[in-house]
Motif scaffolding. Structure first.
Motif: not given
Length: 276
Positions: A182, A189-192
């Motif tokens: 990420f 992505s919400s985790y990027r």
């Protein structure tokens, strides 16, 4: 720039192993937090976090005093990319984020009277704290807390888990290995997350704090401090209390690692208080 207080100390108490760095000249002041990569690009005694830190500190010493935020972060990022190129590993670093040299920065520009903060480095101006904790870090910290609490339900003690950190960290590692995918990813992505690693381009993720025209006290720090206070003494006192009351780092403050036996703290830490 007038330095009022500063400290930079590694969690193991050895300066040569510390991935944090502090920089001050007439034009800029900064705290740099190098990140430990999961894999190595080249065989060297210096960690990837130290390489990133040293590249950025060297870059800051030659930065144009009037550099804009975009110019400063471009130059810092380019200094890491230049190291890859000097080692012939640019393609390998591009294809495998887990091997990259990376760092976060809190940076004060005297010319622009601004503070620029990337990632979980911290800046305190008055009572306003500026930082950004990564969603993926929060997830990993929660998973680790789950593993610790489960182990204690099975009868393990705090003392045992502190003496044998691998019991938890080995299980957490399976999840931690997913994180670099990420890093500066082009996919939503919400985790990027964004970091200086030679392939940084998301300048909009740099937080900007405008300073008043009058002389202003600014505190910069790495995330080695769970709580940032206006003075070094108060900040150190809060850290000491955290380490004493919750050395597993799962209750009053969550981290991806505990206070390892023999270490001074759970992470490298740096603190800089200046008048701009």
């Amino acid at each position: 720039m007038q330095v009022l207080e500063q400290l930079c100390i590694g969690k193991r108490g050895k300066a040569e192993l510390c991935e944090d760095g502090v920089f001050v000249n007439a034009h800029f002041a900064a705290v740099v937090d190098g990140c430990t990569s999961r894999l190595q690009l080249v065989s060297t005694q210096r960690s990837s976090g130290i390489i990133a830190k040293e590249s950025i500190l060297s870059c800051l010493s030659t930065l144009d005093p009037a550099a804009t935020m975009e110019q400063a972060f471009h130059a810092m990022n380019a200094s890491i990319l230049s190291w890859y190129q000097s080692q012939g590993v640019e393609e390998e670093a591009y294809s495998n984020p887990a091997k990259r040299c990376s760092a976060y920065v809190s940076l004060v520009s005297r010319f622009h009277r601004q503070v620029w903060v990337l990632g979980d480095c911290q800046a305190l101006v008055g009572s306003v704290l500026t930082t950004r904790h990564k969603a993926v870090d929060t997830l990993m910290e929660d998973v680790r807390a789950l593993l610790v609490e489960h182990a204690m339900l099975q009868g393990q003690t705090v003392e045992y888990l502190l003496a044998n950190p691998q019991v938890i960290q080995a299980k957490l590692e399976e999840f931690m290995q997913l994180q670099p995918a990420f890093q500066n990813s082009v996919f939503p992505s919400s985790y990027r997350y964004t970091v200086l690693d030679g392939f940084f381009s998301d300048y909009q993720h740099v937080q900007i704090v405008n300073l008043p025209d009058a002389p202003t006290i600014v505190v910069l720090a790495s995330d080695g401090y769970p709580q940032l206070h206006p003075t070094l003494a108060a900040t150190e006192e809060a850290l000491e209390l955290q380490l004493r009351q919750d050395p597993l780092m799962v209750s009053t403050f969550r981290a991806t690692k505990p206070l390892i036996a023999g270490n001074l703290s759970f992470d490298d830490r740096s603190f800089l208080r200046i008048i701009v």
